[in-house]
Scaffold this motif. Sequence first.
Motif, PDB file in Angstrom:
ATOM      1  N   THR A  20       0.846  -1.190   0.000  1.00 50.41           N
ATOM      2  CA  THR A  20       0.000   0.000   0.000  1.00 50.41           C
ATOM      3  C   THR A  20       0.885   1.245   0.000  1.00 50.41           C
ATOM      4  O   THR A  20       2.099   1.158   0.215  1.00 50.41           O
ATOM      5  CB  THR A  20      -0.902   0.042   1.242  1.00 50.41           C
ATOM      6  OG1 THR A  20      -0.072   0.181   2.408  1.00 50.41           O
ATOM      7  CG2 THR A  20      -1.783  -1.193   1.343  1.00 50.41           C
ATOM      8  N   THR A  21       0.260   2.378  -0.194  1.00 52.75           N
ATOM      9  CA  THR A  21       1.010   3.639  -0.144  1.00 52.75           C
ATOM     10  C   THR A  21       1.646   3.809   1.227  1.00 52.75           C
ATOM     11  O   THR A  21       2.829   4.158   1.337  1.00 52.75           O
ATOM     12  CB  THR A  21       0.086   4.831  -0.459  1.00 52.75           C
ATOM     13  OG1 THR A  21      -0.439   4.663  -1.777  1.00 52.75           O
ATOM     14  CG2 THR A  21       0.837   6.147  -0.385  1.00 52.75           C
ATOM     15  N   ARG A  22       0.912   3.546   2.272  1.00 52.04           N
ATOM     16  CA  ARG A  22       1.429   3.705   3.648  1.00 52.04           C
ATOM     17  C   ARG A  22       2.602   2.758   3.891  1.00 52.04           C
ATOM     18  O   ARG A  22       3.617   3.145   4.459  1.00 52.04           O
ATOM     19  CB  ARG A  22       0.307   3.459   4.653  1.00 52.04           C
ATOM     20  CG  ARG A  22       0.696   3.599   6.100  1.00 52.04           C
ATOM     21  CD  ARG A  22       1.164   4.962   6.525  1.00 52.04           C
ATOM     22  NE  ARG A  22       0.188   5.989   6.219  1.00 52.04           N
ATOM     23  CZ  ARG A  22       0.469   7.288   6.202  1.00 52.04           C
ATOM     24  NH1 ARG A  22       1.674   7.710   6.490  1.00 52.04           N
ATOM     25  NH2 ARG A  22      -0.436   8.169   5.904  1.00 52.04           N
ATOM     26  N   GLU A  23       2.485   1.506   3.466  1.00 52.48           N
ATOM     27  CA  GLU A  23       3.579   0.551   3.632  1.00 52.48           C
ATOM     28  C   GLU A  23       4.814   1.006   2.864  1.00 52.48           C
ATOM     29  O   GLU A  23       5.936   0.919   3.370  1.00 52.48           O
ATOM     30  CB  GLU A  23       3.147  -0.839   3.151  1.00 52.48           C
ATOM     31  CG  GLU A  23       2.121  -1.504   4.029  1.00 52.48           C
ATOM     32  CD  GLU A  23       1.542  -2.757   3.420  1.00 52.48           C
ATOM     33  OE1 GLU A  23       1.153  -3.651   4.198  1.00 52.48           O
ATOM     34  OE2 GLU A  23       1.446  -2.860   2.174  1.00 52.48           O
ATOM     35  N   THR A  24       4.605   1.493   1.647  1.00 51.95           N
ATOM     36  CA  THR A  24       5.727   1.970   0.831  1.00 51.95           C
ATOM     37  C   THR A  24       6.392   3.169   1.485  1.00 51.95           C
ATOM     38  O   THR A  24       7.621   3.273   1.514  1.00 51.95           O
ATOM     39  CB  THR A  24       5.235   2.319  -0.591  1.00 51.95           C
ATOM     40  OG1 THR A  24       4.616   1.158  -1.157  1.00 51.95           O
ATOM     41  CG2 THR A  24       6.388   2.766  -1.474  1.00 51.95           C
TER      42      THR A  24
END
Length: 70
Positions: A20-24
Amino acid sequence: MEVKESRYIGVKIDPDAIYTTRETMNILNIKSQTTIIEKVKNGELRRSKLGQKVYYKGKDILDYIQMGIV
């Protein structure tokens, strides 16, 4: 395919996984969503979309790291 460890923050990145964007942002130690959007717009980081969902492939994150931008 081998899971590689980011030498920057010690996170294992699976090239075949999607993030996800947050994980990235966490993997790349990016604090602002605006910053990651700018990196995509500048062509530094690739993203994928499926409908309205945005995600990042592990391979693309590793490519970004290997470019030495991080």
